[in-house]
Design a protein around this motif. Structure first.
Motif, PDB file in Angstrom:
ATOM      1  N   UNK A   1      -2.871  -0.247  -9.663  1.00  0.00           N
ATOM      2  CA  UNK A   1      -2.531  -1.012  -8.460  1.00  0.00           C
ATOM      3  C   UNK A   1      -2.193  -2.446  -8.839  1.00  0.00           C
ATOM      4  N   UNK A   2      -3.211  -3.301  -8.990  1.00  0.00           N
ATOM      5  CA  UNK A   2      -2.976  -4.680  -9.424  1.00  0.00           C
ATOM      6  C   UNK A   2      -3.043  -4.846 -10.937  1.00  0.00           C
TER       7      UNK A   2
ATOM      8  N   UNK B   1       0.828  -1.203   0.000  1.00  0.00           N
ATOM      9  CA  UNK B   1       0.000   0.000   0.000  1.00  0.00           C
ATOM     10  C   UNK B   1       0.862   1.253   0.000  1.00  0.00           C
ATOM     11  N   UNK B   2       0.330   2.312  -0.608  1.00  0.00           N
ATOM     12  CA  UNK B   2       0.887   3.651  -0.433  1.00  0.00           C
ATOM     13  C   UNK B   2       0.356   4.182   0.894  1.00  0.00           C
TER      14      UNK B   2
ATOM     15  N   UNK C   1      -7.823  -3.978  -5.469  1.00  0.00           N
ATOM     16  CA  UNK C   1      -7.808  -2.732  -6.233  1.00  0.00           C
ATOM     17  C   UNK C   1      -7.030  -2.922  -7.528  1.00  0.00           C
ATOM     18  N   UNK C   2      -7.700  -2.738  -8.642  1.00  0.00           N
ATOM     19  CA  UNK C   2      -7.029  -2.789  -9.933  1.00  0.00           C
ATOM     20  C   UNK C   2      -6.435  -1.434 -10.310  1.00  0.00           C
TER      21      UNK C   2
ATOM     22  N   UNK D   1      -5.205   3.510  -2.640  1.00  0.00           N
ATOM     23  CA  UNK D   1      -3.872   3.437  -3.249  1.00  0.00           C
ATOM     24  C   UNK D   1      -3.120   2.241  -2.666  1.00  0.00           C
ATOM     25  N   UNK D   2      -3.563   1.060  -3.044  1.00  0.00           N
ATOM     26  CA  UNK D   2      -3.065  -0.171  -2.432  1.00  0.00           C
ATOM     27  C   UNK D   2      -3.505  -1.365  -3.273  1.00  0.00           C
ATOM     28  N   UNK D   3      -3.009  -2.547  -2.924  1.00  0.00           N
ATOM     29  CA  UNK D   3      -3.471  -3.772  -3.576  1.00  0.00           C
ATOM     30  C   UNK D   3      -4.867  -4.179  -3.109  1.00  0.00           C
TER      31      UNK D   3
END
Length: 446
Positions: free
Chosen positions: A411-412, A28-29, A70-71, A174-176
């Protein structure tokens, strides 16, 4: 990347996703509480110094929550505020929120996963979630509301428990993975890519509520609308809403490149800030600048603006109150140049003007905005996309106002342009867009 995330990227079925374990940690950010105070006495509060990319622990899911892989996500100005620890450190928000109950306490951490936009795939649902299932493709509304509060049922933004997800809460986009309430979700538009879908909720929803919604300025056909920052994230959607709603958009920008972009969005006329004497973030004399601006607007449209779309704040608010017509409205949702506004109240009360405060958008307004996307009256204002690893650089671009439209973050999603499920509809909208004068193909890449 963990096994569940790999399966999501590979397009695994819902049953396959259900049988894969959740990771204990995810990328994650995020901000760190240890960095609070690090900008004391520093003129350039460079967000690249405080946005970290790394592993954070996976929280337990509450009964009314959904875990989304999160894509894609996006950068908003509240991400910049968070990373500068302004107006107060966001860890203060998390501590206050954490006092409410055991589920809120999960948010009070020495890290803060930021980001208020997201599009992705549902991978887990809480025990009380009814409408969403593993495998659903969704976008996330940033309005985090308390469904047990009476005011929420009149307007999701009116309850005292309403928070900005990813800004006043933890586990943002802002993360996976991100953690959201089920009441934040909408189906992802099938004709958009992941990053295009993620670009819309905060800015497009906010602009819709400000201009079109019944709680905003209630723009009608023929209205002249002055839009500050017409080439930015909020402005790019405001211009489109004015154009497609039969209004006349007058955009204010800071460069010729941004002027060209705003014209492509549908601005009737575009004015450079420097041409009217606004060159920095400090407020200029509102009467002097307002008269210059008023002459330019009347020369282009024949009349004064009915509505001023305000989010710049201290540097422009006095001018906005001065320049809007008698009986007109200034609608404001932010203050990127400062929160303390000065204006001459005579021009407000004696000329029967209104100031309307607007914040975010409720889920019904978000759904209405999505309908406009599906009809082609709105298009994603995405102009640049960064990988999650470069989130700090993306935020710095927005901090320096060096961007146009929305800045996306993958993200992903392994690359741009993925996630489109209805190519035929997408093709029809792209073919019609130049004729409608909406957004060029560079803002919504094929």
């Amino acid at each position: 990347m963990d096994a569940l995330a790999e399966a999501v990227v590979a397009g695994a079925t819902a049953a396959e996703l259900e049988h894969l374990p959740l990771p204990d940690r995810f990328t994650a950010a995020h901000l760190r509480s240890d960095d609070v105070g690090g900008f004391t006495g520093v003129a350039d509060k460079d967000v690249r110094k405080t946005i970290h990319i790394g592993s954070v622990p996976m929280p337990e899911l509450a009964p009314d929550e959904v875990l989304v892989a999160v894509m894609a996500s996006g950068i908003n100005y509240n991400t910049v505020w968070s990373a500068m620890f302004e107006p107060i450190p966001t860890f203060t928000f998390l501590r206050l929120f954490g006092r409410q109950d055991r589920w809120s306490a999960r948010h009070d951490q020495p890290f803060h996963v930021i980001g208020s936009d997201a599009a992705g795939v549902v991978v887990r649902t809480g025990a009380g979630v009814r409408r969403w299932r593993t495998g659903d493709h969704v976008v996330v509304s940033p309005a985090y509301v308390d469904e047990e509060e009476p005011a929420t049922h009149a307007d999701g933004m009116s309850g005292n428990g309403q928070l900005a997800w990813g800004f006043e809460t933890n586990y943002g986009g802002l993360a996976h993975y991100c953690v959201v309430r089920a009441s934040q979700l909408l189906p992802k538009p099938c004709h958009l890519s992941w990053e295009e879908a993620a670009a819309n909720p905060l800015c497009a929803g906010t602009a819709y509520r400000m201009l079109v919604g019944e709680r905003g300025a209630r723009m009608t056909q023929g209205d002249v609308v002055l839009i500050w920052g017409a080439a930015g994230g909020l402005g790019a959607y405001a211009v489109q809403l004015v154009r497609s709603g039969g209004g006349i958009a007058v955009g204010i920008v800071g460069s010729e490149a941004k002027a060209e972009y705003a014209r492509g969005l549908g601005c009737h006329t575009v004015i450079n800030r420097a041409e009217i004497g606004l060159t920095g973030d400090e407020p200029a004399d509102p009467v002097t600048v307002g008269k210059r601006l008023g002459r330019r607007i009347r020369a282009a449209t024949g009349e004064d603006p009915h509505i001023v779309f305000e989010h710049v704040g201290r540097a422009t608010f006095g001018v906005s109150v001065f320049v809007v017509r008698r009986g007109g409205a200034v609608v404001t949702c932010g203050s990127s140049t400062g929160y303390l506004h000065e204006f001459d109240n005579r021009y407000l009360w004696m000329r029967l003007k209104r100031v309307i405060g607007s914040h975010g958008a409720n889920l019904h307004e978000q759904s209405a905005m999505h309908r406009l996307l599906d009809l082609g009256y709105l298009a994603p204002a995405l102009t640049a996309t960064y990988p999650l690893a470069d989130t700090a650089e993306a935020a710095r671009l927005v901090q320096n106002n060096a961007h146009m439209g929305k800045v996306g973050v993958l993200s992903l999603a392994p690359g741009p342009g993925l996630g489109v499920r209805d190519s035929e509809h997408r093709g029809r909208l792209l073919a019609a867009r130049p004729r409608a004068g909406a957004v060029s193909s560079t803002a919504c890449p094929a």
